[in-house]
Write an enzyme that holds these catalytic residues in place. Structure first.
Site, PDB file in Angstrom:
ATOM      1  N   ASP A 197       0.843  -1.181   0.000  1.00 36.55           N
ATOM      2  CA  ASP A 197       0.000   0.000   0.000  1.00 36.55           C
ATOM      3  C   ASP A 197       0.889   1.245   0.000  1.00 36.55           C
ATOM      4  OD1 ASP A 197      -2.468   1.268   0.149  1.00 36.55           O
ATOM      5  OD2 ASP A 197      -2.162   1.645   2.274  1.00 36.55           O
ATOM      6  N   ASP A 237      -9.799   0.040   2.907  1.00 32.25           N
ATOM      7  CA  ASP A 237      -9.645   0.555   1.544  1.00 32.25           C
ATOM      8  C   ASP A 237     -10.879   0.254   0.702  1.00 32.25           C
ATOM      9  OD1 ASP A 237      -7.210   1.385   2.287  1.00 32.25           O
ATOM     10  OD2 ASP A 237      -6.058  -0.039   1.084  1.00 32.25           O
ATOM     11  N   THR A 265      -3.299   6.132  -3.982  1.00 28.11           N
ATOM     12  CA  THR A 265      -2.195   6.815  -3.294  1.00 28.11           C
ATOM     13  C   THR A 265      -0.865   6.641  -4.028  1.00 28.11           C
ATOM     14  OG1 THR A 265      -1.857   4.882  -1.890  1.00 28.11           O
ATOM     15  CG2 THR A 265      -3.273   6.590  -1.023  1.00 28.11           C
ATOM     16  N   THR A 266      -0.637   5.441  -4.561  1.00 30.92           N
ATOM     17  CA  THR A 266       0.618   5.212  -5.283  1.00 30.92           C
ATOM     18  C   THR A 266       0.597   5.984  -6.598  1.00 30.92           C
ATOM     19  OG1 THR A 266       0.466   2.981  -4.397  1.00 30.92           O
ATOM     20  CG2 THR A 266       2.221   3.387  -5.971  1.00 30.92           C
TER      21      THR A 266
END
Ligand code: ADP
Ligand code: MG
Length: 538
Positions: A67, A391, A100-101
Protein backbone atom coordinates in the site's frame (compact mmCIF):
# COMPACT_ATOMS: atom_id res chain seq x y z
CA UNK A 1 21.00 34.10 -8.70
CA UNK A 2 24.66 33.10 -8.99
CA UNK A 3 26.23 31.59 -5.89
CA UNK A 4 28.46 34.60 -5.13
CA UNK A 5 25.40 36.88 -5.34
CA UNK A 6 23.51 34.53 -3.04
CA UNK A 7 26.33 34.58 -0.49
CA UNK A 8 26.48 38.37 -0.42
CA UNK A 9 22.70 38.66 -0.22
CA UNK A 10 22.65 36.29 2.76
CA UNK A 11 25.32 38.13 4.67
CA UNK A 12 23.39 41.37 4.14
CA UNK A 13 20.11 40.02 5.47
CA UNK A 14 20.69 39.47 9.20
CA UNK A 15 18.14 36.71 9.81
CA UNK A 16 19.56 34.62 6.97
CA UNK A 17 23.06 34.56 8.41
CA UNK A 18 22.52 31.24 10.15
CA UNK A 19 20.83 29.77 7.12
CA UNK A 20 22.17 27.88 4.14
CA UNK A 21 20.48 28.50 0.87
CA UNK A 22 19.99 26.82 -2.47
CA UNK A 23 18.41 28.99 -5.08
CA UNK A 24 17.07 29.06 -8.63
CA UNK A 25 17.45 26.12 -11.00
CA UNK A 26 19.72 24.35 -8.60
CA UNK A 27 16.98 24.29 -5.96
CA UNK A 28 14.40 23.06 -8.45
CA UNK A 29 16.66 20.31 -9.74
CA UNK A 30 17.31 19.04 -6.22
CA UNK A 31 13.64 19.16 -5.35
CA UNK A 32 12.72 17.21 -8.46
CA UNK A 33 15.36 14.62 -7.59
CA UNK A 34 13.79 14.22 -4.17
CA UNK A 35 10.38 13.62 -5.78
CA UNK A 36 11.84 11.04 -8.17
CA UNK A 37 13.60 9.24 -5.31
CA UNK A 38 10.36 9.06 -3.37
CA UNK A 39 8.27 7.77 -6.25
CA UNK A 40 10.89 5.15 -7.09
CA UNK A 41 10.37 3.77 -3.59
CA UNK A 42 6.75 2.90 -4.39
CA UNK A 43 6.56 2.43 -8.18
CA UNK A 44 7.25 -1.30 -7.96
CA UNK A 45 4.11 -1.74 -5.79
CA UNK A 46 1.67 -0.40 -8.42
CA UNK A 47 -1.03 -2.67 -9.73
CA UNK A 48 -1.98 -6.34 -9.43
CA UNK A 49 1.58 -7.54 -10.06
CA UNK A 50 3.11 -4.98 -7.72
CA UNK A 51 5.71 -6.25 -5.28
CA UNK A 52 5.34 -6.03 -1.53
CA UNK A 53 7.61 -4.08 0.81
CA UNK A 54 8.77 -5.29 4.19
CA UNK A 55 8.62 -2.44 6.65
CA UNK A 56 10.67 -2.61 9.80
CA UNK A 57 10.21 -0.10 12.59
CA UNK A 58 12.48 1.01 15.46
CA UNK A 59 11.19 -1.67 17.75
CA UNK A 60 11.78 -4.44 15.24
CA UNK A 61 8.08 -4.80 14.33
CA UNK A 62 7.53 -5.86 10.75
CA UNK A 63 4.79 -5.25 8.25
CA UNK A 64 4.47 -6.58 4.73
CA UNK A 65 2.42 -4.31 2.53
CA UNK A 66 2.14 -2.93 -0.97
CA UNK A 67 0.00 0.00 0.00
CA UNK A 68 1.70 3.16 -1.26
CA UNK A 69 0.58 5.50 1.47
CA UNK A 70 1.43 3.05 4.27
CA UNK A 71 4.96 2.70 2.89
CA UNK A 72 5.45 6.43 2.48
CA UNK A 73 4.02 7.36 5.85
CA UNK A 74 6.34 4.92 7.58
CA UNK A 75 9.45 6.26 5.77
CA UNK A 76 11.48 8.60 7.93
CA UNK A 77 12.05 11.27 5.35
CA UNK A 78 13.57 14.63 6.14
CA UNK A 79 13.51 16.32 2.77
CA UNK A 80 10.78 19.00 2.71
CA UNK A 81 9.75 18.16 -0.85
CA UNK A 82 9.55 14.46 -0.08
CA UNK A 83 7.38 15.40 2.90
CA UNK A 84 5.13 17.47 0.64
CA UNK A 85 4.68 14.50 -1.65
CA UNK A 86 3.91 12.17 1.21
CA UNK A 87 1.29 14.70 2.25
CA UNK A 88 -0.24 14.47 -1.25
CA UNK A 89 -0.46 10.73 -0.87
CA UNK A 90 -1.96 11.02 2.63
CA UNK A 91 -4.52 13.53 1.38
CA UNK A 92 -5.39 11.16 -1.46
CA UNK A 93 -5.86 8.41 1.13
CA UNK A 94 -7.96 10.64 3.37
CA UNK A 95 -10.21 11.95 0.61
CA UNK A 96 -10.43 8.99 -1.73
CA UNK A 97 -9.00 5.96 0.16
CA UNK A 98 -7.31 4.76 -3.02
CA UNK A 99 -4.97 5.92 -5.75
CA UNK A 100 -2.19 6.81 -3.29
CA UNK A 101 0.62 5.21 -5.28
CA UNK A 102 -0.66 6.58 -8.58
CA UNK A 103 -0.75 10.12 -7.14
CA UNK A 104 2.93 10.03 -6.14
CA UNK A 105 4.04 8.40 -9.40
CA UNK A 106 2.19 10.94 -11.56
CA UNK A 107 3.53 13.87 -9.51
CA UNK A 108 7.09 12.68 -9.99
CA UNK A 109 6.55 12.11 -13.71
CA UNK A 110 5.03 15.58 -14.12
CA UNK A 111 8.11 17.04 -12.43
CA UNK A 112 10.57 15.06 -14.54
CA UNK A 113 8.84 16.17 -17.72
CA UNK A 114 8.75 19.75 -16.46
CA UNK A 115 12.49 19.62 -15.86
CA UNK A 116 13.09 18.59 -19.46
CA UNK A 117 11.23 21.70 -20.61
CA UNK A 118 13.01 23.95 -18.11
CA UNK A 119 16.34 22.66 -19.41
CA UNK A 120 15.22 23.85 -22.85
CA UNK A 121 14.84 27.32 -21.32
CA UNK A 122 11.12 27.25 -20.87
CA UNK A 123 10.27 29.21 -17.76
CA UNK A 124 8.64 27.26 -14.89
CA UNK A 125 5.68 29.65 -14.93
CA UNK A 126 4.93 28.62 -18.55
CA UNK A 127 5.08 24.96 -17.52
CA UNK A 128 2.78 25.70 -14.58
CA UNK A 129 0.23 27.43 -16.85
CA UNK A 130 0.28 24.50 -19.26
CA UNK A 131 -0.18 21.97 -16.45
CA UNK A 132 -3.07 23.94 -14.98
CA UNK A 133 -4.91 24.07 -18.30
CA UNK A 134 -4.16 20.39 -18.95
CA UNK A 135 -5.71 19.52 -15.58
CA UNK A 136 -8.80 21.57 -16.39
CA UNK A 137 -9.15 19.80 -19.72
CA UNK A 138 -8.70 16.37 -18.07
CA UNK A 139 -11.29 17.05 -15.39
CA UNK A 140 -14.01 17.72 -17.94
CA UNK A 141 -12.82 14.92 -20.23
CA UNK A 142 -12.90 12.48 -17.29
CA UNK A 143 -16.61 13.12 -16.88
CA UNK A 144 -17.23 12.29 -20.56
CA UNK A 145 -15.22 9.09 -20.18
CA UNK A 146 -17.20 8.01 -17.11
CA UNK A 147 -20.26 5.78 -16.91
CA UNK A 148 -22.76 4.91 -14.21
CA UNK A 149 -22.56 2.12 -11.69
CA UNK A 150 -24.74 -0.93 -11.18
CA UNK A 151 -24.44 -3.52 -8.39
CA UNK A 152 -22.14 -5.77 -10.41
CA UNK A 153 -19.81 -2.90 -11.38
CA UNK A 154 -19.75 -1.63 -7.81
CA UNK A 155 -18.47 -5.00 -6.65
CA UNK A 156 -15.91 -5.07 -9.46
CA UNK A 157 -14.62 -1.58 -8.67
CA UNK A 158 -14.25 -2.48 -5.01
CA UNK A 159 -12.46 -5.64 -6.08
CA UNK A 160 -10.13 -3.67 -8.41
CA UNK A 161 -9.09 -1.50 -5.46
CA UNK A 162 -7.75 -4.64 -3.77
CA UNK A 163 -5.62 -5.67 -6.77
CA UNK A 164 -2.24 -6.88 -5.57
CA UNK A 165 -3.37 -7.17 -1.95
CA UNK A 166 -3.78 -10.55 -0.22
CA UNK A 167 -5.15 -13.58 -2.13
CA UNK A 168 -7.81 -13.70 -4.81
CA UNK A 169 -10.41 -15.48 -2.63
CA UNK A 170 -9.87 -13.01 0.21
CA UNK A 171 -10.11 -10.05 -2.19
CA UNK A 172 -13.47 -11.29 -3.44
CA UNK A 173 -14.76 -11.90 0.05
CA UNK A 174 -13.66 -8.51 1.39
CA UNK A 175 -15.01 -6.69 -1.67
CA UNK A 176 -18.44 -8.28 -1.06
CA UNK A 177 -18.39 -7.35 2.63
CA UNK A 178 -17.34 -3.78 1.84
CA UNK A 179 -20.24 -3.36 -0.61
CA UNK A 180 -22.68 -4.79 1.96
CA UNK A 181 -21.21 -2.48 4.61
CA UNK A 182 -21.52 0.60 2.40
CA UNK A 183 -25.17 -0.22 1.63
CA UNK A 184 -25.92 -0.65 5.34
CA UNK A 185 -24.60 2.77 6.27
CA UNK A 186 -25.82 4.94 3.41
CA UNK A 187 -28.10 7.84 4.28
CA UNK A 188 -30.38 9.49 1.77
CA UNK A 189 -32.12 12.71 2.77
CA UNK A 190 -33.87 12.96 -0.58
CA UNK A 191 -31.24 15.36 -1.99
CA UNK A 192 -27.82 13.95 -1.22
CA UNK A 193 -26.70 10.41 -0.49
CA UNK A 194 -24.03 10.21 2.18
CA UNK A 195 -21.90 7.25 3.03
CA UNK A 196 -19.52 7.76 5.93
CA UNK A 197 -17.13 4.81 6.35
CA UNK A 198 -16.55 5.68 10.01
CA UNK A 199 -20.06 4.40 10.67
CA UNK A 200 -18.73 0.88 10.23
CA UNK A 201 -17.25 -0.35 13.45
CA UNK A 202 -14.39 -2.78 13.13
CA UNK A 203 -13.73 -5.52 15.63
CA UNK A 204 -10.85 -7.94 15.34
CA UNK A 205 -10.70 -11.60 16.29
CA UNK A 206 -7.48 -13.52 15.94
CA UNK A 207 -8.13 -17.13 15.00
CA UNK A 208 -9.97 -18.54 12.02
CA UNK A 209 -9.56 -17.90 8.32
CA UNK A 210 -9.48 -14.52 6.61
CA UNK A 211 -12.59 -15.57 4.69
CA UNK A 212 -14.41 -16.08 8.02
CA UNK A 213 -14.46 -12.29 8.38
CA UNK A 214 -18.03 -11.05 8.30
CA UNK A 215 -20.22 -7.98 8.27
CA UNK A 216 -23.06 -7.63 10.74
CA UNK A 217 -25.92 -5.21 10.23
CA UNK A 218 -25.88 -2.98 13.26
CA UNK A 219 -23.27 -2.13 15.84
CA UNK A 220 -21.71 -4.93 17.81
CA UNK A 221 -19.98 -4.12 21.07
CA UNK A 222 -18.44 -6.63 23.44
CA UNK A 223 -20.53 -5.31 26.33
CA UNK A 224 -23.07 -6.81 28.69
CA UNK A 225 -25.97 -4.90 30.20
CA UNK A 226 -25.99 -3.94 33.84
CA UNK A 227 -28.70 -6.45 34.56
CA UNK A 228 -28.94 -9.81 32.83
CA UNK A 229 -32.50 -10.14 34.20
CA UNK A 230 -34.11 -7.71 31.76
CA UNK A 231 -35.53 -9.00 28.46
CA UNK A 232 -32.75 -9.68 25.91
CA UNK A 233 -34.34 -7.73 23.08
CA UNK A 234 -35.88 -4.27 22.84
CA UNK A 235 -37.64 -3.04 19.71
CA UNK A 236 -37.92 0.60 18.50
CA UNK A 237 -36.65 2.56 21.44
CA UNK A 238 -34.72 5.63 22.53
CA UNK A 239 -31.11 5.74 23.62
CA UNK A 240 -29.19 8.27 25.71
CA UNK A 241 -25.42 8.47 25.31
CA UNK A 242 -23.50 9.94 28.23
CA UNK A 243 -19.88 10.97 27.81
CA UNK A 244 -19.30 10.55 31.53
CA UNK A 245 -20.70 8.43 34.35
CA UNK A 246 -23.88 8.03 36.38
CA UNK A 247 -22.18 8.43 39.69
CA UNK A 248 -22.03 11.09 42.30
CA UNK A 249 -19.61 13.78 41.33
CA UNK A 250 -18.28 13.91 44.91
CA UNK A 251 -17.03 10.32 44.53
CA UNK A 252 -14.48 11.42 42.06
CA UNK A 253 -13.10 14.20 44.25
CA UNK A 254 -10.67 14.05 47.08
CA UNK A 255 -13.03 15.38 49.74
CA UNK A 256 -12.80 15.62 53.49
CA UNK A 257 -15.99 15.74 55.55
CA UNK A 258 -15.77 16.96 59.11
CA UNK A 259 -18.54 15.27 61.11
CA UNK A 260 -19.81 17.41 63.99
CA UNK A 261 -23.22 15.82 64.69
CA UNK A 262 -24.49 12.27 64.76
CA UNK A 263 -26.29 11.47 61.51
CA UNK A 264 -24.52 14.04 59.36
CA UNK A 265 -22.77 11.35 57.37
CA UNK A 266 -26.03 9.48 56.82
CA UNK A 267 -27.68 12.71 55.70
CA UNK A 268 -24.85 13.25 53.31
CA UNK A 269 -25.29 9.75 51.87
CA UNK A 270 -29.04 10.24 51.52
CA UNK A 271 -28.45 13.48 49.67
CA UNK A 272 -26.07 11.68 47.31
CA UNK A 273 -28.57 8.91 46.68
CA UNK A 274 -31.36 11.40 46.07
CA UNK A 275 -29.30 13.07 43.35
CA UNK A 276 -28.59 9.71 41.74
CA UNK A 277 -32.29 8.82 41.79
CA UNK A 278 -33.07 12.13 40.16
CA UNK A 279 -30.72 11.20 37.32
CA UNK A 280 -32.62 7.97 36.73
CA UNK A 281 -35.92 9.89 36.99
CA UNK A 282 -34.72 12.17 34.19
CA UNK A 283 -34.08 9.14 31.99
CA UNK A 284 -37.50 7.67 32.83
CA UNK A 285 -39.30 10.94 32.16
CA UNK A 286 -37.64 11.22 28.75
CA UNK A 287 -38.73 7.66 27.89
CA UNK A 288 -35.18 6.31 27.53
CA UNK A 289 -34.93 2.50 27.16
CA UNK A 290 -31.18 2.19 26.68
CA UNK A 291 -28.38 4.23 28.17
CA UNK A 292 -24.68 3.91 27.33
CA UNK A 293 -22.06 5.78 29.31
CA UNK A 294 -18.29 6.15 29.20
CA UNK A 295 -17.72 5.82 32.92
CA UNK A 296 -19.32 3.79 35.71
CA UNK A 297 -22.83 3.54 37.15
CA UNK A 298 -23.14 3.75 40.91
CA UNK A 299 -23.93 0.38 42.52
CA UNK A 300 -26.65 1.90 44.67
CA UNK A 301 -28.90 2.61 41.69
CA UNK A 302 -28.53 -0.62 39.71
CA UNK A 303 -31.90 -1.79 41.03
CA UNK A 304 -33.56 1.46 39.90
CA UNK A 305 -32.48 0.75 36.34
CA UNK A 306 -33.87 -2.77 36.56
CA UNK A 307 -37.19 -1.54 38.03
CA UNK A 308 -37.45 1.06 35.27
CA UNK A 309 -36.63 -1.57 32.64
CA UNK A 310 -33.73 0.55 31.31
CA UNK A 311 -30.86 -1.36 29.71
CA UNK A 312 -27.69 0.32 30.89
CA UNK A 313 -24.19 -0.23 29.47
CA UNK A 314 -21.26 1.26 31.36
CA UNK A 315 -17.58 1.80 30.57
CA UNK A 316 -18.18 2.02 26.81
CA UNK A 317 -15.06 3.30 25.01
CA UNK A 318 -15.24 6.89 23.79
CA UNK A 319 -14.66 5.79 20.18
CA UNK A 320 -17.64 3.41 20.47
CA UNK A 321 -19.80 6.18 21.90
CA UNK A 322 -19.01 8.27 18.83
CA UNK A 323 -20.05 5.47 16.47
CA UNK A 324 -23.18 4.85 18.56
CA UNK A 325 -24.05 8.55 18.43
CA UNK A 326 -23.66 8.64 14.64
CA UNK A 327 -25.70 5.49 14.13
CA UNK A 328 -28.55 6.49 16.44
CA UNK A 329 -28.38 10.24 15.69
CA UNK A 330 -27.97 10.90 19.41
CA UNK A 331 -26.02 13.82 20.84
CA UNK A 332 -23.32 13.04 23.39
CA UNK A 333 -23.95 14.83 26.70
CA UNK A 334 -21.55 15.00 29.63
CA UNK A 335 -24.08 14.53 32.37
CA UNK A 336 -27.68 13.42 32.60
CA UNK A 337 -28.75 16.79 34.03
CA UNK A 338 -28.02 18.32 30.61
CA UNK A 339 -30.01 15.71 28.69
CA UNK A 340 -32.99 16.89 26.63
CA UNK A 341 -35.34 15.02 24.33
CA UNK A 342 -33.47 16.34 21.31
CA UNK A 343 -30.27 14.65 22.48
CA UNK A 344 -31.78 11.18 22.39
CA UNK A 345 -31.11 8.75 19.59
CA UNK A 346 -33.29 5.94 18.30
CA UNK A 347 -32.78 2.29 17.44
CA UNK A 348 -34.86 -0.38 15.78
CA UNK A 349 -33.53 -3.27 17.85
CA UNK A 350 -31.21 -3.68 20.80
CA UNK A 351 -30.22 -7.25 21.70
CA UNK A 352 -27.82 -8.99 24.04
CA UNK A 353 -26.35 -12.22 22.73
CA UNK A 354 -23.87 -14.63 24.19
CA UNK A 355 -21.35 -15.73 21.57
CA UNK A 356 -18.02 -17.46 21.90
CA UNK A 357 -17.98 -16.98 25.67
CA UNK A 358 -18.43 -13.21 25.31
CA UNK A 359 -21.58 -11.18 25.82
CA UNK A 360 -22.28 -8.95 22.82
CA UNK A 361 -24.60 -6.02 22.48
CA UNK A 362 -26.05 -5.69 18.98
CA UNK A 363 -27.78 -2.43 18.18
CA UNK A 364 -29.63 -1.97 14.91
CA UNK A 365 -30.69 1.45 13.71
CA UNK A 366 -32.54 2.92 10.73
CA UNK A 367 -29.81 5.50 10.23
CA UNK A 368 -27.56 2.62 9.28
CA UNK A 369 -24.60 1.11 11.04
CA UNK A 370 -22.59 -2.00 10.47
CA UNK A 371 -19.81 -3.90 12.16
CA UNK A 372 -16.99 -5.62 10.37
CA UNK A 373 -15.50 -8.58 12.17
CA UNK A 374 -11.93 -9.05 10.89
CA UNK A 375 -10.64 -12.56 11.32
CA UNK A 376 -7.32 -14.21 10.50
CA UNK A 377 -4.85 -16.71 11.83
CA UNK A 378 -2.41 -14.22 13.41
CA UNK A 379 -2.50 -10.60 14.56
CA UNK A 380 -0.57 -9.54 11.42
CA UNK A 381 -3.04 -11.28 9.14
CA UNK A 382 -5.98 -9.69 10.96
CA UNK A 383 -4.32 -6.27 10.61
CA UNK A 384 -3.93 -6.83 6.85
CA UNK A 385 -7.60 -7.86 6.58
CA UNK A 386 -8.53 -4.71 8.48
CA UNK A 387 -6.46 -2.49 6.15
CA UNK A 388 -7.86 -4.12 3.00
CA UNK A 389 -11.41 -3.76 4.29
CA UNK A 390 -10.85 -0.08 5.12
CA UNK A 391 -9.65 0.56 1.54
CA UNK A 392 -12.44 -1.44 -0.06
CA UNK A 393 -15.08 0.20 2.13
CA UNK A 394 -13.68 3.64 1.28
CA UNK A 395 -14.04 2.88 -2.42
CA UNK A 396 -17.55 1.43 -2.02
CA UNK A 397 -18.62 4.54 -0.05
CA UNK A 398 -17.25 6.83 -2.77
CA UNK A 399 -19.40 4.96 -5.26
CA UNK A 400 -22.51 5.24 -3.13
CA UNK A 401 -22.00 9.01 -2.94
CA UNK A 402 -20.98 9.48 -6.58
CA UNK A 403 -22.01 6.46 -8.63
CA UNK A 404 -19.68 6.96 -11.59
CA UNK A 405 -16.76 4.89 -12.85
CA UNK A 406 -13.95 5.06 -15.37
CA UNK A 407 -12.01 2.24 -17.00
CA UNK A 408 -8.91 1.12 -15.06
CA UNK A 409 -5.59 -0.44 -16.00
CA UNK A 410 -4.34 2.85 -17.42
CA UNK A 411 -7.02 2.88 -20.19
CA UNK A 412 -8.37 6.21 -18.97
CA UNK A 413 -4.87 7.68 -18.66
CA UNK A 414 -4.12 6.79 -22.28
CA UNK A 415 -7.49 8.17 -23.42
CA UNK A 416 -6.84 11.42 -21.54
CA UNK A 417 -3.33 11.70 -22.97
CA UNK A 418 -4.71 11.31 -26.51
CA UNK A 419 -7.35 13.94 -25.88
CA UNK A 420 -4.75 16.29 -24.35
CA UNK A 421 -2.51 16.03 -27.42
CA UNK A 422 -5.44 17.04 -29.63
CA UNK A 423 -6.18 19.90 -27.23
CA UNK A 424 -2.51 20.97 -27.22
CA UNK A 425 -2.72 21.65 -30.95
CA UNK A 426 -5.19 24.45 -30.21
CA UNK A 427 -2.81 26.16 -27.77
CA UNK A 428 -0.28 28.59 -29.20
CA UNK A 429 3.30 29.01 -28.04
CA UNK A 430 5.39 27.14 -25.50
CA UNK A 431 2.45 26.28 -23.29
CA UNK A 432 1.60 23.68 -25.93
CA UNK A 433 4.80 21.82 -25.04
CA UNK A 434 3.78 21.82 -21.41
CA UNK A 435 0.35 20.33 -22.18
CA UNK A 436 2.08 17.60 -24.20
CA UNK A 437 4.46 16.98 -21.30
CA UNK A 438 1.42 16.52 -19.07
CA UNK A 439 -0.03 14.01 -21.54
CA UNK A 440 3.25 12.05 -21.54
CA UNK A 441 3.23 12.00 -17.73
CA UNK A 442 -0.21 10.36 -17.57
CA UNK A 443 1.07 7.45 -19.65
CA UNK A 444 3.37 6.51 -16.79
CA UNK A 445 0.54 4.49 -15.21
CA UNK A 446 0.06 1.90 -17.99
CA UNK A 447 3.86 1.81 -18.43
CA UNK A 448 4.57 0.97 -14.80
CA UNK A 449 1.66 -1.49 -14.59
CA UNK A 450 3.29 -3.37 -17.49
CA UNK A 451 6.80 -3.02 -16.11
CA UNK A 452 5.74 -4.48 -12.76
CA UNK A 453 4.27 -7.48 -14.56
CA UNK A 454 7.58 -8.12 -16.30
CA UNK A 455 6.29 -6.87 -19.66
CA UNK A 456 7.92 -4.37 -21.99
CA UNK A 457 6.39 -1.00 -21.00
CA UNK A 458 6.91 0.69 -24.35
CA UNK A 459 5.55 -2.25 -26.35
CA UNK A 460 2.42 -2.35 -24.21
CA UNK A 461 1.87 1.40 -24.39
CA UNK A 462 2.21 1.37 -28.18
CA UNK A 463 -0.32 -1.48 -28.43
CA UNK A 464 -2.81 0.30 -26.18
CA UNK A 465 -2.48 3.65 -27.97
CA UNK A 466 -2.80 1.98 -31.37
CA UNK A 467 -5.93 0.08 -30.33
CA UNK A 468 -7.55 3.15 -28.78
CA UNK A 469 -6.82 5.19 -31.90
CA UNK A 470 -8.16 2.60 -34.32
CA UNK A 471 -11.39 1.71 -32.52
CA UNK A 472 -14.31 3.99 -31.92
CA UNK A 473 -14.98 2.70 -28.40
CA UNK A 474 -11.31 2.02 -27.82
CA UNK A 475 -10.98 4.32 -24.78
CA UNK A 476 -11.83 1.42 -22.43
CA UNK A 477 -8.99 -0.73 -23.75
CA UNK A 478 -5.76 -1.36 -21.90
CA UNK A 479 -3.59 -4.31 -21.02
CA UNK A 480 -5.14 -6.71 -18.49
CA UNK A 481 -2.15 -7.62 -16.37
CA UNK A 482 -3.73 -10.73 -14.92
CA UNK A 483 -4.88 -12.29 -18.20
CA UNK A 484 -1.95 -10.84 -20.13
CA UNK A 485 -4.12 -9.56 -22.95
CA UNK A 486 -5.22 -6.28 -24.47
CA UNK A 487 -8.81 -6.11 -23.22
CA UNK A 488 -11.84 -3.97 -22.66
CA UNK A 489 -11.28 -3.02 -19.01
CA UNK A 490 -14.98 -2.52 -18.30
CA UNK A 491 -15.82 -6.00 -19.60
CA UNK A 492 -12.98 -7.37 -17.46
CA UNK A 493 -14.36 -5.55 -14.42
CA UNK A 494 -11.22 -3.43 -14.02
CA UNK A 495 -12.93 -0.18 -13.14
CA UNK A 496 -12.29 2.70 -10.77
CA UNK A 497 -14.46 5.39 -9.17
CA UNK A 498 -14.47 8.64 -11.16
CA UNK A 499 -13.99 10.55 -7.91
CA UNK A 500 -10.74 8.75 -7.15
CA UNK A 501 -9.31 9.39 -10.63
CA UNK A 502 -10.34 13.03 -10.38
CA UNK A 503 -8.61 13.38 -7.02
CA UNK A 504 -5.42 11.66 -8.29
CA UNK A 505 -5.21 14.19 -11.14
CA UNK A 506 -5.97 17.22 -9.01
CA UNK A 507 -3.70 16.17 -6.13
CA UNK A 508 -0.70 15.30 -8.26
CA UNK A 509 -0.99 18.38 -10.47
CA UNK A 510 -1.26 20.66 -7.43
CA UNK A 511 1.75 18.99 -5.81
CA UNK A 512 3.85 19.29 -8.99
CA UNK A 513 2.87 22.93 -9.42
CA UNK A 514 3.80 23.72 -5.81
CA UNK A 515 7.25 22.22 -6.33
CA UNK A 516 7.74 24.13 -9.61
CA UNK A 517 6.88 27.40 -7.84
CA UNK A 518 9.76 27.03 -5.39
CA UNK A 519 13.00 28.62 -6.50
CA UNK A 520 14.62 29.02 -3.16
CA UNK A 521 15.33 26.64 -0.28
CA UNK A 522 16.48 28.11 2.99
CA UNK A 523 17.81 25.62 5.51
CA UNK A 524 18.41 26.50 9.13
CA UNK A 525 22.14 25.79 9.56
CA UNK A 526 21.67 22.84 11.91
CA UNK A 527 19.38 21.18 9.35
CA UNK A 528 21.87 21.47 6.53
CA UNK A 529 22.82 17.80 6.59
CA UNK A 530 19.91 15.81 5.34
CA UNK A 531 19.74 12.32 6.79
CA UNK A 532 18.25 10.66 3.74
CA UNK A 533 20.91 12.16 1.52
CA UNK A 534 18.40 13.19 -1.11
CA UNK A 535 19.75 16.73 -1.20
CA UNK A 536 23.12 15.48 -2.27
CA UNK A 537 21.84 13.62 -5.27
CA UNK A 538 22.62 15.20 -8.58
P1 ADP B 1 -2.94 2.88 -6.05
O1 ADP B 1 -2.33 3.06 -4.70
O2 ADP B 1 -2.59 4.00 -6.96
O3 ADP B 1 -4.41 2.59 -5.98
P2 ADP B 1 -2.59 0.10 -6.77
O4 ADP B 1 -1.39 -0.71 -6.46
O5 ADP B 1 -3.84 -0.17 -6.02
O6 ADP B 1 -2.20 1.62 -6.66
O7 ADP B 1 -2.86 -0.09 -8.33
C1 ADP B 1 -3.97 0.47 -8.93
C2 ADP B 1 -3.87 0.36 -10.43
O8 ADP B 1 -3.87 -1.00 -10.86
C3 ADP B 1 -5.07 1.02 -11.06
O9 ADP B 1 -4.65 1.83 -12.13
C4 ADP B 1 -5.89 -0.17 -11.56
O10 ADP B 1 -6.71 0.16 -12.66
C5 ADP B 1 -4.79 -1.13 -11.94
N1 ADP B 1 -5.24 -2.52 -12.08
C6 ADP B 1 -5.91 -3.29 -11.19
N2 ADP B 1 -6.13 -4.54 -11.70
C7 ADP B 1 -5.59 -4.57 -12.95
C8 ADP B 1 -5.46 -5.55 -13.99
N3 ADP B 1 -5.97 -6.78 -13.86
N4 ADP B 1 -4.83 -5.20 -15.12
C9 ADP B 1 -4.32 -3.95 -15.28
N5 ADP B 1 -4.38 -3.00 -14.33
C10 ADP B 1 -5.01 -3.28 -13.19
MG1 MG C 1 -5.29 0.92 -5.08
Amino acid sequence: MASSQVASFMSEVPFLKETSRTAGRDALRKNINAAIALSSAVRSTLGPSGQDKLLLDDEGRTMVTNDGVTILESARVEHPIAKMLIQTSSTQDYIARDGTTSAVIITSELLQNAWRLIEQDIHPSVVIRGYASALKHCQSELVSLSFSVDDELMLQATHTSLAGKTHKAVQEHIAKLAVLGSKAIQEDDGHVVKCDPTRVKVITQTGGKMTDSEIINGLVLAKKPLSPKLPKTLIDGKIAIIDGGIENESHGLDMKIQVERVGVLEQFRQQDLKQLHEKVDTLISLGVQVVACREGIDDSIHSRFIDAGIHAYRRVARSDLDVLAKATKAVLVHQIEDLTEGDLGSFSESTSVHEGGVEHWILKTDGGAATFVARGSTDDVVAEVERCFADALGVACQLVEEPALVAGGGATHVALARSLRRYAETIPGREQLSVNAYADALEVIPRILAENAGLDPLDILIQVVAHQTEHEKGHCFAFDIENKALSNMVEQGIVEPLRISRQVMAGSTQAAISVLRIDDILWAKQEATIPDGLMDED
